[in-house]
Scaffold this motif. Structure first.
Motif, PDB file in Angstrom:
ATOM      1  N   PHE A  68     -12.113  -4.961   1.345  1.00 30.93           N
ATOM      2  CA  PHE A  68     -11.139  -4.602   0.349  1.00 30.93           C
ATOM      3  C   PHE A  68     -10.984  -5.632  -0.997  1.00 30.93           C
ATOM      4  CE2 PHE A  68      -6.580  -4.518  -1.282  1.00 30.93           C
ATOM      5  CZ  PHE A  68      -6.752  -3.421  -1.566  1.00 30.93           C
ATOM      6  N   GLY A  85       1.766   2.309  -3.488  1.00 27.74           N
ATOM      7  CA  GLY A  85       0.690   2.329  -4.452  1.00 27.74           C
ATOM      8  C   GLY A  85      -0.262   1.312  -4.872  1.00 27.74           C
ATOM      9  N   ARG A 109     -12.785  -0.341  -2.051  1.00 26.19           N
ATOM     10  CA  ARG A 109     -13.113  -0.521  -0.533  1.00 26.19           C
ATOM     11  C   ARG A 109     -14.334  -0.259   0.031  1.00 26.19           C
ATOM     12  NH1 ARG A 109      -7.585   0.209   2.452  1.00 26.19           N
ATOM     13  NH2 ARG A 109      -6.260  -0.292   0.797  1.00 26.19           N
ATOM     14  N   SER A 111      -5.108  -4.076  -8.644  1.00 23.70           N
ATOM     15  CA  SER A 111      -3.876  -4.392  -8.099  1.00 23.70           C
ATOM     16  C   SER A 111      -3.675  -5.836  -8.447  1.00 23.70           C
ATOM     17  CB  SER A 111      -3.798  -4.462  -6.677  1.00 23.70           C
ATOM     18  OG  SER A 111      -3.953  -2.921  -6.207  1.00 23.70           O
ATOM     19  N   ARG A 139      -4.368   1.001  -4.060  1.00 17.71           N
ATOM     20  CA  ARG A 139      -5.227   2.508  -4.164  1.00 17.71           C
ATOM     21  C   ARG A 139      -5.322   2.747  -5.726  1.00 17.71           C
ATOM     22  NH1 ARG A 139      -1.465   6.181  -0.780  1.00 17.71           N
ATOM     23  NH2 ARG A 139      -0.093   4.813  -1.483  1.00 17.71           N
ATOM     24  N   ASP A 189      -9.600  -0.813  -7.547  1.00 14.03           N
ATOM     25  CA  ASP A 189      -9.481  -1.438  -6.222  1.00 14.03           C
ATOM     26  C   ASP A 189     -10.822  -0.866  -5.516  1.00 14.03           C
ATOM     27  OD1 ASP A 189      -7.280  -2.637  -6.947  1.00 14.03           O
ATOM     28  OD2 ASP A 189      -6.091  -1.326  -6.166  1.00 14.03           O
ATOM     29  N   GLU A 227       0.919  -1.209  -0.077  1.00 13.37           N
ATOM     30  CA  GLU A 227       0.068   0.114   0.017  1.00 13.37           C
ATOM     31  C   GLU A 227       0.754   1.240  -0.086  1.00 13.37           C
ATOM     32  OE1 GLU A 227      -2.673  -0.254   3.315  1.00 13.37           O
ATOM     33  OE2 GLU A 227      -4.090  -1.336   2.103  1.00 13.37           O
TER      34      GLU A 227
END
Length: 65
Positions: A44, A26, A35, A49, A29, A33, A23
């Motif tokens: 999550f 990067g 959340r 990613s 985020r 992605d 994280e």
């Protein structure tokens, strides 16, 4: 069958341990992605990613061969 189970289990442990470090650079985020909070728990779903790490691993394995 047992080898696949162990490989997936070990991979999940390694990735969950490396998640805070990933994280910071990067991953987790990226656009794509997701959340969200559901019933007081943070959920999550790292779709973008996962795709990026899969492509990176694919390229590295192709270069090693």
């Amino acid at each position: 069958m047992i080898r696949w189970f162990l490989a997936i289990f070990v991979g999940l442990i390694v990735l969950s341990a490396a998640l805070p470090w990933l994280e910071k650079i990067g991953l987790g985020r990226l656009p794509g992605d997701i959340r969200f909070r559901l019933f007081g728990k943070n959920i999550f779903l790292p779709f973008a990613s996962t795709v990026l790490l899969s492509l990176l691993l694919f390229v590295v394995m192709r270069l090693i061969r």
